[in-house]
Design an enzyme around this catalytic site. Structure first.
Site, mmCIF file in Angstrom:
data_model
loop_
_atom_site.group_PDB
_atom_site.id
_atom_site.type_symbol
_atom_site.label_atom_id
_atom_site.label_comp_id
_atom_site.label_asym_id
_atom_site.label_seq_id
_atom_site.Cartn_x
_atom_site.Cartn_y
_atom_site.Cartn_z
ATOM 1 N N LYS A 1 0.735 -1.215 0.007
ATOM 2 C CA LYS A 1 0.057 0.128 0.036
ATOM 3 C C LYS A 1 0.960 1.223 -0.140
ATOM 4 C CE LYS A 1 -0.770 -2.537 3.166
ATOM 5 N NZ LYS A 1 -1.074 -3.675 3.960
ATOM 6 N N GLU B 1 -5.177 -6.149 -4.880
ATOM 7 C CA GLU B 1 -6.445 -6.377 -3.874
ATOM 8 C C GLU B 1 -5.884 -6.380 -2.408
ATOM 9 O OE1 GLU B 1 -9.582 -6.275 -2.283
ATOM 10 O OE2 GLU B 1 -10.137 -7.097 -4.370
ATOM 11 N N VAL C 1 -5.176 -3.107 0.491
ATOM 12 C CA VAL C 1 -6.310 -2.697 1.234
ATOM 13 C C VAL C 1 -6.973 -3.621 1.934
ATOM 14 C CG1 VAL C 1 -8.463 -0.893 1.248
ATOM 15 C CG2 VAL C 1 -6.599 -0.580 -0.236
ATOM 16 N N GLY D 1 -6.603 -6.245 3.625
ATOM 17 C CA GLY D 1 -6.099 -7.634 3.681
ATOM 18 C C GLY D 1 -6.868 -8.640 2.905
ATOM 19 N N ILE E 1 -10.142 -8.861 2.707
ATOM 20 C CA ILE E 1 -11.438 -8.582 2.292
ATOM 21 C C ILE E 1 -11.469 -8.205 0.569
ATOM 22 C CG2 ILE E 1 -13.312 -6.752 2.581
ATOM 23 C CD1 ILE E 1 -11.876 -6.494 5.594
ATOM 24 N N GLU F 1 3.861 -3.475 16.055
ATOM 25 C CA GLU F 1 5.223 -3.520 15.658
ATOM 26 C C GLU F 1 6.091 -2.760 16.888
ATOM 27 O OE1 GLU F 1 6.656 -4.697 12.894
ATOM 28 O OE2 GLU F 1 4.706 -5.167 11.955
ATOM 29 N N LYS G 1 -4.082 3.312 2.618
ATOM 30 C CA LYS G 1 -5.195 2.521 2.232
ATOM 31 C C LYS G 1 -6.102 3.492 1.543
ATOM 32 C CE LYS G 1 -3.846 -1.101 5.107
ATOM 33 N NZ LYS G 1 -4.039 -1.742 6.638
#
Lengths: 432, 432
Positions: B104, B128, B131, B133, B135, B189, B204
């Site tokens: 992204k 795909e 954005v 994951g 979905i 993280e 995203k």
């Protein structure tokens, strides 16, 4: 120069008018996005005089559907039903025209035949609008989740039923008065059986199950129960337990065995599916790789359905443009299961509601009948209030997982007990 | 004979390993569904010795990404970041290889350049997985809803933030301790800024806004605020008012003006979006024809991301099979707006939280400062409990709709008042 693609709309009813309107109003946006100019070239209907709120040139309207189909690039079959709609669809395919349809009944019942004729003629059938209206679930399932083995599909796919059940819950009224009101408000048909008896949901379920497991199942293997037997008392009991009652399509696979069923189901209230209310639809697809996904939106209505039909028209138009006519075929036989499970063999938890005499020993008799059929009770609640006239009380029982045929045997035994009045109300539970 | 399509995975990290695993484990299902045999032909990484739990033939692994790309049909760029990943992507495109990416940041920042190189070379980029994951929102938005003018997109698209906010709400703990725990559990993280400061969501958002309105916006026009300033006190205040606080991407159009922003937002609890908890993502797209649709699922993780990457690989493989390489191009310039709105010009409702001295007349001073800037108060609540040490009390104010710059002027005035302590906490409200 932008290529023009001519669409023929067969059936100028609610959806047909919505599709014409969408193509006319948003044609410019579609052209900007795709480079394709899609023209409503013909609209065929027996009645071409009634005003549908859509303005088209006089030569667009025709009563001759067959001639119209000859003159266009794409046929949108929006007649509905399974008789003349089937004739039109077959005729279009034989003319070598790709067909876009919203007709779930036609596909559920005659899908195999139609797909085979489409293949023979090198054309395709697109049917996004046939399941869950405006929600792009067909594309989501067969393209977006193509890399997944499908573990489960749960669908709330009939707006009329969901509307009725939501109002029963909110207003504390029973099925019949809410149905009557829904009919007056236009949320339910005068002949409501297709919706409230679960057949419409079953048509959609047949389509999703087929795409998930690679066999065009048709209607035969689907167990169907509608919502007429859901009472407000059940909805309230369920609520106390943290559940809502929804007309749920259940498609699942385990160890090669597939279940496909449609029935009122207790599902946990605090889930995404449990929150789908009113006329809205939602389909939860669980894949082995993606885990849970949910697709939500309006499952019916002129505009939402038109959105899906036009998305298909654009897909077909792109195929025409690129010569990729059967890039994603209408249906590809690819069985991914060994066996369809009979309803008697399913294993689930159950909600039982009984009217019993307010006597010592009744619960012991019930427990015995259940235990003898390997059914163990998870919870049992007896309400203090008893029926004034009969002196009977309501009991609700939640079972642990049990096999349907054993449950039925137990219920049959229970209904024969002298202290149990009426039939036992049975609903299945799905702990999503 | 089934055609074999060779995929090269560049970057054998978490996602790369997930993609390899999915293609290997579910290759048979994909072949059944599409007729395509997709082979993991090359995997390139500097480290090809660490065990990623995926077994491949020895000649599949290589440290030479450039050579690997030459030998495959499709390149999956799964390196991440915007430096070497950009080099690899450009090299692949120049070799005439279609690229699938989950990156992204790369797209948000260099999309225009990459798309133009793709076009020059007659190949395509699919993204795909970039954005939300697993979905299928990119496909849903640009194909499923292609016939819609997009009115709004709301997105909860960062699992780390949603997880932290959900835990703050459930456990009544503040941001810092939850972040620390989330880091220990691997949900955040060690360097959490990309997530918690909103940049990942903004990447995203940039992609979705571009697809919705036909201009590759990049990051510049996006207003971004993260969740570090959300305190558990705000979450509890919001809850009392029937709201949840979510890091929300807001993309909307009205009268040709487009807003694109990412910030903590109060949204009604009893909505589908309000119910998206933990690491889950959801994107609500409202089209002029389809109305509200919601796409929900896992927005990150090895498997969910792999599901989306492999869906793209299948799309690209179908394009290779049918010669329809740019059937749905990576991006098609098609501006559908006149102006991007500056954050100062947006109009929305606001939640303000202030620490004030417990004195007569404070509320009158606040009301005056707000009123002078055309801001009217919808509700005001002062908690009885006061801070032991300072004697100050907390006030929360909900405004009616106001213009951001007027709100800021009022807040600046309010912060200068002697009886107002600390900065005023400001969150925007979205009454979905």
């Amino acid at each position: 120069m932008t290529k023009e693609i001519k669409v023929g709309i067969i059936g100028f009813g609610t959806v047909g008018a919505g599709v014409a309107e969408n193509l006319i109003n948003n044609g410019e946006v579609i052209e900007k996005r795709t480079g394709l100019k899609i023209i409503v070239s013909k609209i065929a209907d027996l009645d071409i005089t009634t005003d549908r709120g859509v303005t088209v040139a006089a030569d667009v309207l025709t009563t001759d559907a067959y001639k119209a189909m000859e003159e266009v690039d794409i046929v949108a079959e929006l007649v509905g039903g399974t008789t003349i709609a089937k004739d039109f669809t077959l005729a279009a395919l034989k003319l070598g025209k790709p067909v876009v349809t919203a007709n779930k009944a036609l596909l559920a019942e005659y899908g195999e035949e139609l797909f085979s004729v489409a293949e023979e003629n090198g054309v395709n059938i697109y049917y996004e609008a046939s399941v869950a209206g405006g929600i792009p679930i067909i594309k989501g399932l067969r393209e977006g989740l193509v890399s997944n083995r499908i573990e489960r599909v749960y669908g709330i796919m009939n707006g009329t039923c969901n509307y009725i059940l939501t109002r029963m819950e909110n207003e504390g009224l029973d099925f019949e008065p809410i149905l009557k009101d829904a009919q007056e408000l236009g949320y339910a048909e005068a002949e409501p059986s297709l919706d409230v008896d679960g057949f419409d949901t079953a048509h959609k379920t047949a389509i999703l199950a087929s795409l998930a497991y690679g066999e065009w199942f048709g209607m035969d293997p689907i167990y169907v129960e509608g919502i007429r037997d859901v009472s407000v008392m059940d909805i309230e009991f369920a609520k106390e337990l943290g559940y809502k009652i929804k007309l749920l399509a259940i498609i699942k696979e385990a160890n090669g065995e597939v279940e496909v069923r449609v029935h009122p189901t207790l599902i946990p209230s605090n889930t995404m599916l449990g929150n789908i209310s009113d006329v809205f639809n939602g389909v939860m697809v669980t894949g082995d790789t993606v885990d849970d996904t949910l697709f939500y939106g309006r499952g019916a209505g002129r505009e939402a359905t038109a959105s899906a039909v036009v998305a298909d028209i654009v897909d077909v138009a792109l195929n025409l443009q690129y010569g990729s006519h059967r890039r994603v075929p209408a249906f590809k036989l690819n069985p991914q299961y060994n066996k369809l499970k009979n309803i008697d063999d399913i294993e689930t938890r159950y909600y039982l509601r009984l009217q019993v005499a307010d006597k010592v020993g009744v619960v012991a008799q019930l427990s015995k009948a259940l235990g003898e059929n390997n059914i163990s009770i998870s919870s049992i609640v007896q309400k203090e209030t008893k029926d004034e006239e009969s002196g009977n009380v309501s009991l609700k029982i939640i079972t642990h997982k049990a096999i349907e045929k054993e449950l039925k045997a137990a219920v049959s035994k229970i209904e024969s007990l002298a202290d149990v009045c009426d039939k036992v109300k049975i609903f299945r539970i799905e702990d999503i």
